[in-house]
Write a protein that holds these residues in place. Sequence first.
Motif, short mmCIF file in Angstrom:
data_model
loop_
_atom_site.label_atom_id
_atom_site.label_comp_id
_atom_site.label_asym_id
_atom_site.label_seq_id
_atom_site.Cartn_x
_atom_site.Cartn_y
_atom_site.Cartn_z
N MET A 92 17.12 -5.42 -15.89
CA MET A 92 16.11 -4.58 -15.25
C MET A 92 16.68 -3.21 -14.97
O MET A 92 17.77 -3.07 -14.42
CB MET A 92 15.63 -5.23 -13.95
N GLY A 93 15.92 -2.18 -15.32
CA GLY A 93 16.38 -0.81 -15.19
C GLY A 93 16.28 -0.26 -13.78
O GLY A 93 15.55 -0.79 -12.93
N GLU A 94 17.01 0.81 -13.53
CA GLU A 94 16.99 1.48 -12.23
C GLU A 94 15.59 2.03 -11.94
O GLU A 94 14.97 2.64 -12.81
CB GLU A 94 18.00 2.62 -12.21
N GLY A 95 15.11 1.78 -10.75
CA GLY A 95 13.76 2.17 -10.34
C GLY A 95 12.96 0.97 -9.90
O GLY A 95 12.10 1.07 -9.02
N ILE A 96 13.23 -0.17 -10.50
CA ILE A 96 12.50 -1.39 -10.13
C ILE A 96 12.92 -1.82 -8.73
O ILE A 96 14.10 -2.03 -8.45
CB ILE A 96 12.77 -2.51 -11.16
N ALA A 97 11.92 -1.97 -7.84
CA ALA A 97 12.18 -2.28 -6.44
C ALA A 97 11.71 -3.68 -6.04
O ALA A 97 12.24 -4.27 -5.10
CB ALA A 97 11.52 -1.25 -5.53
N PRO A 116 18.74 -4.28 -10.89
CA PRO A 116 19.03 -2.86 -10.64
C PRO A 116 19.47 -2.64 -9.20
O PRO A 116 19.12 -3.42 -8.30
CB PRO A 116 17.68 -2.19 -10.90
N SER A 117 20.19 -1.57 -8.95
CA SER A 117 20.63 -1.26 -7.59
C SER A 117 19.46 -0.88 -6.70
O SER A 117 19.56 -0.91 -5.47
CB SER A 117 21.66 -0.12 -7.62
N LEU A 138 23.54 -10.43 -6.20
CA LEU A 138 22.35 -9.72 -5.73
C LEU A 138 22.74 -8.31 -5.30
O LEU A 138 23.75 -8.13 -4.62
CB LEU A 138 21.72 -10.49 -4.57
N PRO A 139 21.95 -7.30 -5.66
CA PRO A 139 22.33 -5.90 -5.41
C PRO A 139 22.37 -5.58 -3.92
O PRO A 139 21.63 -6.15 -3.12
CB PRO A 139 21.24 -5.11 -6.13
#
Length: 325
Positions: A92-97, A116-117, A138-139
């Motif tokens: 999963m790319g950065e931005g996904i919350a 993602p972070s 888990l981030p």
Amino acid sequence: MSYFYNVVRMSAVGAFMVAALSAYAESVQVGELFYDLNEADGTASLARSATYTGMTNVNIPGEITVDGNEYTVTSVAQQAFRECKSLESVTMGEGIATIGAWAFYKCSALTEVQFPSTLTYVMGSAFSNCTAIPALVLPDNLKKVDSYAFGTCKALAEVTLPKEMETLGGYAFYSCGKLSTIHFNAALDSIGENTFYGCGMTAVELPESLRAIGAGAFSNCTKLAEISLPQSLVKIGDQAFFRCSALTGIQLPDGIRTLGMAAFYECTSLADVALPEGITTIDSNCFYGCTSFRSMSVPASITTISNGMLMQEESQESDRKITAM
């Protein structure tokens, strides 16, 4: 009243289904994946699609471009990959919350998940019954994990929890029978109801920040032999260590005030317990069926000892020793 409730409930469900179908109908395809767009704020949500069921590897980008406009992908929709039984890995790319409820439910071949972070919320049963995942990191920005999010992940052996998480949700790792290693974080304040029910750890060291262990949190962890409790701990909830039959001893911290109902029920290897000065309440059946139990020192601070605290087979009662402090 019941009829009225059911009519209202069915109407609400119907409205939800119509809305969901409408959203699906308006989804746009980018590559192999489909998205619902929110033009007002420039965001997108990965939508559900029957075409996903044959995929083995998925890379969900953090951004997409549609008709020359850029959208940040902020969520994976509810049930997006539900029962995609060929799916083996997800990035999963950065931005996904947010990862929606049942998003990866019963993805039985899934072995690798890269979060993602930016992830802050994993909704209920998102990865429940993903029976092949061996480990999870888990981030650090993850704040909330709902019920059964990783429940019944039967191969899950190791979990690293986020540094920023203060409350670990109830049932989050329910019945993960092989979960033996948990890396806790320094910020965790409480562990929810039945969070680690039936897990396979033999030893646990809880973080110094922890103040409360919820009802059934380690219930039926039958391999758990050692647990290190922090001095910050104030409350051990009902059935927190219910039938932890391998637990041989426990050092209660000085700050503990309450031991919940059946907290150590049928911990059959537990031999003795020293209750710290300052504890006020021991609820009913707290040490019921602790057949190896032989001694306890009871401080003067205790104001409530409920029924059945030390009840066990009558033939074994004579060997017990309770000392008032």
